[in-house]
Design an enzyme around this catalytic site. Structure first.
Site, PDB file in Angstrom:
ATOM      1  N   PHE A 114      34.696  43.065  40.023  1.00 60.49           N
ATOM      2  CA  PHE A 114      33.900  44.203  40.484  1.00 60.49           C
ATOM      3  C   PHE A 114      33.578  45.097  39.281  1.00 60.49           C
ATOM      4  O   PHE A 114      34.470  45.416  38.489  1.00 60.49           O
ATOM      5  CB  PHE A 114      34.696  44.972  41.544  1.00 60.49           C
ATOM      6  CG  PHE A 114      33.880  45.974  42.296  1.00 60.49           C
ATOM      7  CD1 PHE A 114      32.776  45.572  43.037  1.00 60.49           C
ATOM      8  CD2 PHE A 114      34.205  47.317  42.269  1.00 60.49           C
ATOM      9  CE1 PHE A 114      32.013  46.497  43.739  1.00 60.49           C
ATOM     10  CE2 PHE A 114      33.448  48.248  42.965  1.00 60.49           C
ATOM     11  CZ  PHE A 114      32.348  47.840  43.698  1.00 60.49           C
ATOM     12  N   ASP A 192      43.367  42.893  41.831  1.00 61.01           N
ATOM     13  CA  ASP A 192      42.687  43.747  42.793  1.00 61.01           C
ATOM     14  C   ASP A 192      42.534  42.942  44.088  1.00 61.01           C
ATOM     15  O   ASP A 192      41.800  41.951  44.133  1.00 61.01           O
ATOM     16  CB  ASP A 192      41.319  44.176  42.250  1.00 61.01           C
ATOM     17  CG  ASP A 192      40.604  45.135  43.197  1.00 61.01           C
ATOM     18  OD1 ASP A 192      40.995  45.222  44.381  1.00 61.01           O
ATOM     19  OD2 ASP A 192      39.640  45.788  42.758  1.00 61.01           O
ATOM     20  N   TYR A 217      39.640  50.060  53.234  1.00 64.73           N
ATOM     21  CA  TYR A 217      38.559  50.279  54.208  1.00 64.73           C
ATOM     22  C   TYR A 217      37.733  49.029  54.480  1.00 64.73           C
ATOM     23  O   TYR A 217      36.733  49.099  55.169  1.00 64.73           O
ATOM     24  CB  TYR A 217      37.664  51.462  53.802  1.00 64.73           C
ATOM     25  CG  TYR A 217      37.047  51.429  52.422  1.00 64.73           C
ATOM     26  CD1 TYR A 217      35.994  50.573  52.123  1.00 64.73           C
ATOM     27  CD2 TYR A 217      37.492  52.279  51.424  1.00 64.73           C
ATOM     28  CE1 TYR A 217      35.417  50.565  50.867  1.00 64.73           C
ATOM     29  CE2 TYR A 217      36.927  52.278  50.159  1.00 64.73           C
ATOM     30  CZ  TYR A 217      35.888  51.419  49.889  1.00 64.73           C
ATOM     31  OH  TYR A 217      35.323  51.416  48.639  1.00 64.73           O
ATOM     32  N   LYS A 218      38.167  47.904  53.926  1.00 58.90           N
ATOM     33  CA  LYS A 218      37.457  46.650  54.200  1.00 58.90           C
ATOM     34  C   LYS A 218      38.171  45.936  55.355  1.00 58.90           C
ATOM     35  O   LYS A 218      38.064  46.356  56.503  1.00 58.90           O
ATOM     36  CB  LYS A 218      37.400  45.819  52.924  1.00 58.90           C
ATOM     37  CG  LYS A 218      36.652  46.541  51.781  1.00 58.90           C
ATOM     38  CD  LYS A 218      36.653  45.730  50.502  1.00 58.90           C
ATOM     39  CE  LYS A 218      36.010  46.500  49.356  1.00 58.90           C
ATOM     40  NZ  LYS A 218      34.560  46.730  49.550  1.00 58.90           N
ATOM     41  N   ARG A 366      25.467  38.882  51.610  1.00 63.95           N
ATOM     42  CA  ARG A 366      26.867  38.565  51.909  1.00 63.95           C
ATOM     43  C   ARG A 366      27.082  38.670  53.416  1.00 63.95           C
ATOM     44  O   ARG A 366      26.649  39.640  54.050  1.00 63.95           O
ATOM     45  CB  ARG A 366      27.816  39.547  51.216  1.00 63.95           C
ATOM     46  CG  ARG A 366      27.741  39.545  49.717  1.00 63.95           C
ATOM     47  CD  ARG A 366      28.863  40.391  49.117  1.00 63.95           C
ATOM     48  NE  ARG A 366      28.905  41.742  49.671  1.00 63.95           N
ATOM     49  CZ  ARG A 366      29.797  42.661  49.321  1.00 63.95           C
ATOM     50  NH1 ARG A 366      30.746  42.370  48.439  1.00 63.95           N
ATOM     51  NH2 ARG A 366      29.765  43.870  49.850  1.00 63.95           N
TER      52      ARG A 366
END
Lengths: 406, 406
Positions: A114, A192, A217-218, A366
């Site tokens: 990321f 990560d 939050y995913k 995605r």
């Protein structure tokens, strides 16, 4: 057949649309139990108990919710704590790691990590106080990303830091393989878990993970901007938090500027915990624990394999192409699909077909499959709606739109 | 007479007790409008709009709420942003300041600064990459704290960092005087407004403030662990965020690890904004703006002066002693009172008399007067209840209790 099907109703669904939400890899749906948490933490605790809340559960909230996340990771109690956001946590963990490696110069990551993580690693090098530099291995078109990465590992490697599952293609590293290669040259690893926790199996003990961060939050469904977490194996006493604030000290309420760091993972705290948003993380994690990561992962693979098969059969002829690894062991729980007009396809799906994927520039869509609230029917319907959209000319209608957030 | 009296009913009050809450300097009461914010941000936006929220207001929430706080400070739009917690913000601001002062060695603060701030300044010195050291000037018993501090300022001073209002005694520095003294030796100043914002007047422009941080859960009533803020004067282009994550870059959604820092205050962001807890800050700040800081401050002085007078008259004979400055211009909105058994007095007040002050070791009680929800009757009743308690022997009943959080 789908033993997790009932969990779907334990999430909030809008009465206003027939939404298929395939962006749980970016922001998870809201657990229905969030309403009770708000009632408790906002209405009762903040509203009525006020400052007394600190003696009635708030003080340890970073650790108690951290421990729940730790259960998902196979961690021991006291090895996971909530703090700030993923980037800030990564910074703290990376600086800590680099300061323990003053004689080695190189921080390895890869081009598919990321972007914020890569930037943070550079910031960490600037702050660690030695002469560390970040090397970004280009794995963007590598047929063997692991081989490409490991070829760059040598005695100068201080730290290898990677996203367990990559945000774009969904490539998944083998934790154990990388950790073992790092150990051979006395390098540390810093993972990560943002795109993997709550979706694919992680066992920090058998996988040999010493240091990791992640987002809540995913797939953990903690809500927009929920605090992140740090995992630190309990034997890593030599790693010190570079941002030592009162909540990371042994006795924050002694109000003594010489209070030493706390002994466990608590030392990686800095300021006051985000009580309200920390509390909102609990219901999503509890559902994952109740479901069990084995079943969650089994369904994740089932959903994404089905989607890939349907893409190959029905979407390939329309110009789409699966760009995620086909081996489920090398993939997370989202599937990246190429289309030359990916952004327009995505906007058309959102605005005309009530399907939410997301777009990553320049040409990838995605599709995220959060097993607790995504059904196999959702997968089939998504492909149906994409076909309808393309055949109907819907893509053309959105070609000139560019939202702030893609 | 009290033109702000009606604001009291715009905060949540428990139906279960007749509470006098004098700890708004630690955690402010909940604005009644928080319920509507939850309905909007949690129920509607997260619950139903999901990821679309980023294009419907979330993206700029750190800046839009920051601008509201900026209005309280006399700042220009685009000079204040929400981020993490006060300690993390102080770290970012301090490292930025120190890296712009590589040739000066000294960071000045005072012994009455919040302990976390002193620790963070030390962390910042370790990360800035030069040879800065923190000097803590002992002002604990100084008759003239300003004189004591300024005597330590010299050409080696890189940075002066202080709490505008001190957390214990409530001493208030003259911003302009310190800023001007710093400017004379080309030192920067970094203020912590945690105990002053929303309670006493601040005008960053006329006061010459270039860099500050602050807390939002005290007089701003943002809720437990609400994000903090950073103020950076817009002409300070040379100051760089040491923790550069995606939200601090010019184009976070280009997903490009070489995206340069954002141009304005946004560059001091790091990770994903805490959307839910950021939104909860808005109602409290809006009420302060509606009330106007002139009226808020006038009432703050009125409340605390009345309390001090009653302490002198009625509590001094019982062993209490006011330890805050008597000049309101040298004081914040809380009053510190010495008692040899301060902790027991505090616990007795909380548990037997429904008055909440707080305790700071070893022997101080703090009584905070948040003007929007504290009445003059509250002040009188508090003193009445303290007298009753002491005469009734209540202090003895709590002498052996020590809660986790004092």
């Amino acid at each position: 057949m789908d033993s997790l099907a009932d969990f779907r109703n334990r999430f909030v669904h809008s009465p206003h649309d027939d939404l298929i939400y395939l962006d749980g890899n970016s922001l998870g749906r809201q657990p229905a139990a969030v309403g009770q948490v708000i009632e408790q933490v906002v209405n009762r605790e903040w509203g009525e108990r006020l400052i007394r809340g600190w003696n009635e559960g708030w003080l340890d909230i970073s650790g108690s919710v951290g421990d729940l996340i730790g259960e998902l990771l196979g961690a021991r109690s006291g090895e996971v704590i909530l703090a700030e956001n993923t980037s800030a946590c990564l910074y703290k963990a990376a600086v800590a790691a680099l300061r323990s490696q003053p004689e080695k110069s190189n921080v390895l990551t890869d081009s598919e990590n990321f972007p914020s993580d890569i930037q943070i690693l550079r910031s960490a090098c600037d702050s660690a106080g030695f002469h560390h530099k970040v090397t970004v291995v280009d794995t963007s078109s590598a047929s063997d990303p692991t081989g490409a990465l490991l070829a760059a590992v040598d005695d100068s490697t201080a730290l290898i830091s990677l996203s367990h599952v990559s945000y774009k293609a969904g490539w998944r590293w083998n934790l154990k393989e990388i950790n073992e290669a790092a150990a051979k040259v006395d390098a540390l690893t810093l993972w990560d878990f943002s795109h993997s926790v709550g979706a694919v199996p992680i066992d920090v003990q058998s996988d040999g993970v010493t240091l990791a961060v992640g987002c809540t939050y995913k797939y953990l469904n903690g809500g927009p901007g929920a605090p992140a977490f740090i995992y630190l194996r309990s034997d890593q006493d030599h790693l010190a938090n570079p941002i030592t604030g009162w909540f990371g000290t042994a006795e924050p309420f002694s109000f003594d500027a010489s209070s030493p760091p706390a002994s466990g993972i608590q030392r990686f705290l800095t300021g006051t915990p985000h009580v309200v948003s920390a509390a909102l993380i609990r219901p999503g994690v509890e559902m994952l624990l109740e479901a069990g990561m084995d079943r969650v992962y089994e369904k994740s693979v089932g959903l994404s394999q089905r989607f890939i098969e349907l893409c190959d059969q029905r979407l390939s002829p329309l110009g789409f192409e699966v760009r995620s690894p086909r081996d489920p062991q090398r993939r997370g729980s989202h599937v990246a699909v190429f289309h030359p007009d990916a952004q327009a396809v995505g906007l058309a799906l959102i605005n005309e077909k009530s399907v939410i994927p997301d777009f990553r520039p320049p040409d990838l869509l995605r599709f995220g499959f959060a097993p607790l609230y995504t059904s196999f029917t959702d997968v089939d319907s998504t492909v149906d709606r994409i076909v309808e959209l393309v055949e109907d000319g819907g893509v053309d209608r959105w070609r000139n739109e560019t939202p702030l957030v893609p």
